[in-house]
Enzyme design. Sequence first.
Site, mmCIF file in Angstrom:
data_model
loop_
_atom_site.group_PDB
_atom_site.id
_atom_site.type_symbol
_atom_site.label_atom_id
_atom_site.label_comp_id
_atom_site.label_asym_id
_atom_site.label_seq_id
_atom_site.Cartn_x
_atom_site.Cartn_y
_atom_site.Cartn_z
ATOM 1 N N ARG A 1 52.556 -13.515 4.072
ATOM 2 C CA ARG A 1 51.012 -13.439 3.309
ATOM 3 C C ARG A 1 49.713 -14.673 3.070
ATOM 4 O O ARG A 1 49.086 -14.555 2.785
ATOM 5 C CB ARG A 1 51.862 -13.008 1.624
ATOM 6 C CG ARG A 1 52.000 -11.655 0.982
ATOM 7 C CD ARG A 1 52.648 -11.672 0.262
ATOM 8 N NE ARG A 1 52.816 -11.138 -1.138
ATOM 9 C CZ ARG A 1 53.172 -9.909 -1.581
ATOM 10 N NH1 ARG A 1 54.527 -9.935 -0.568
ATOM 11 N NH2 ARG A 1 53.181 -9.076 -2.506
ATOM 12 N N ARG B 1 48.116 -10.679 -9.089
ATOM 13 C CA ARG B 1 48.310 -10.034 -7.644
ATOM 14 C C ARG B 1 47.724 -9.694 -6.971
ATOM 15 O O ARG B 1 47.636 -10.116 -5.407
ATOM 16 C CB ARG B 1 50.101 -9.813 -8.356
ATOM 17 C CG ARG B 1 50.667 -10.286 -8.429
ATOM 18 C CD ARG B 1 51.700 -9.020 -9.265
ATOM 19 N NE ARG B 1 52.286 -8.587 -8.242
ATOM 20 C CZ ARG B 1 53.267 -6.762 -8.057
ATOM 21 N NH1 ARG B 1 53.636 -6.809 -9.576
ATOM 22 N NH2 ARG B 1 53.679 -6.629 -7.327
ATOM 23 N N ARG C 1 60.180 -4.053 -12.856
ATOM 24 C CA ARG C 1 59.829 -5.215 -12.399
ATOM 25 C C ARG C 1 58.940 -5.630 -14.096
ATOM 26 O O ARG C 1 57.984 -5.308 -14.506
ATOM 27 C CB ARG C 1 58.704 -4.761 -11.372
ATOM 28 C CG ARG C 1 60.165 -5.287 -9.777
ATOM 29 C CD ARG C 1 59.459 -5.092 -9.127
ATOM 30 N NE ARG C 1 57.742 -6.225 -8.578
ATOM 31 C CZ ARG C 1 57.305 -6.573 -7.701
ATOM 32 N NH1 ARG C 1 57.522 -5.242 -6.276
ATOM 33 N NH2 ARG C 1 55.947 -7.320 -7.588
ATOM 34 N N ARG D 1 55.685 2.661 -11.843
ATOM 35 C CA ARG D 1 57.027 2.858 -10.822
ATOM 36 C C ARG D 1 58.448 1.829 -11.723
ATOM 37 O O ARG D 1 58.631 0.507 -12.027
ATOM 38 C CB ARG D 1 56.310 1.620 -9.687
ATOM 39 C CG ARG D 1 56.568 0.515 -9.958
ATOM 40 C CD ARG D 1 56.086 0.223 -8.553
ATOM 41 N NE ARG D 1 56.012 -1.327 -8.619
ATOM 42 C CZ ARG D 1 55.369 -2.215 -7.291
ATOM 43 N NH1 ARG D 1 54.895 -1.805 -6.108
ATOM 44 N NH2 ARG D 1 55.191 -3.414 -7.299
ATOM 45 N N LYS E 1 53.980 -0.005 -0.019
ATOM 46 C CA LYS E 1 54.942 -1.212 1.374
ATOM 47 C C LYS E 1 56.035 -0.616 0.984
ATOM 48 O O LYS E 1 57.014 -0.429 2.384
ATOM 49 C CB LYS E 1 54.631 -2.192 1.330
ATOM 50 C CG LYS E 1 52.489 -2.875 1.723
ATOM 51 C CD LYS E 1 52.621 -4.007 1.442
ATOM 52 C CE LYS E 1 52.738 -4.585 0.712
ATOM 53 N NZ LYS E 1 51.826 -4.684 -0.564
#
Length: 227
Positions: free
Chosen positions: A97, A181, A170, A136, A22
């Site tokens: 969400r 998550r 992160r 990432r 996203k």
Amino acid sequence: MDGTTTTAAPVLILLGPPGAGKGTQARMLEDKFGLVQLSTGDLLRAAVAAGTDAGKAAKAVMEAGDLVSDEIVIAILRDRLQEDDCAKGVILDGFPRTTVQAEALDTLLADMGQKINAAISLEVQDSEMVTRISGRFTCGSCGEGYHDTFKPTAKDGTCDKCGGTEMKRRADDNAETVAQRLEAYHAQTAPLITYYDEKGALKRLDAMGDIAAIANGLNTIVQAAIA
Ligand code: AMP
């Protein structure tokens, strides 16, 4: 009546589990269509870093991989949405969400004379997510996103976009938190696919391919949605 007007700036929603791409895709759409990416994850991380009341309340929840309260997230999004640059149109990345957030967004947009052009569901398999998320990182200066395998920097440790050399990973991008998550996504966010389908706003996109292929599919959808 949903309070829509024909001249309103575009509002696009990117739906999908953590790691679906996203953020990466929202940034590409931002550049291509002159829209503003609104990531509630980024806004919350900024609130945590600034030590605001909202940030203090959100920190532990985010570290556990759970969802921050609707009240906090809706307030943060509402404030950001009312800033001048959002008049160009927005891509919502990571919001809504929950159904409560989706309903609050409908009300907010109706009050602003705007409407949702499309809610695009990036469809991926859970098994792919841990690999995608664990590699990432982002540029600490401009926020450009990279991935060890799928999107490395051209020059080791240097941002292709701004030349920054401080890369960040992160805290919640670890296997344990990612599992939580994903669970939060399936329990609380996935029902929004039906929510937007019933409104006739849903577009589905297979997001298992590479970044460029997904971007191509997305461009076609967005072009039609904002035409
Ligand atoms: P993201 O950057 O979108 O992956 O979000 C990181 C974390 O921020 C999530 O795991 C949640 O804890 C929190 N968060 C971001 N957006 C929302 C939202 N719309 N509602 C609740 N929590 C959120």
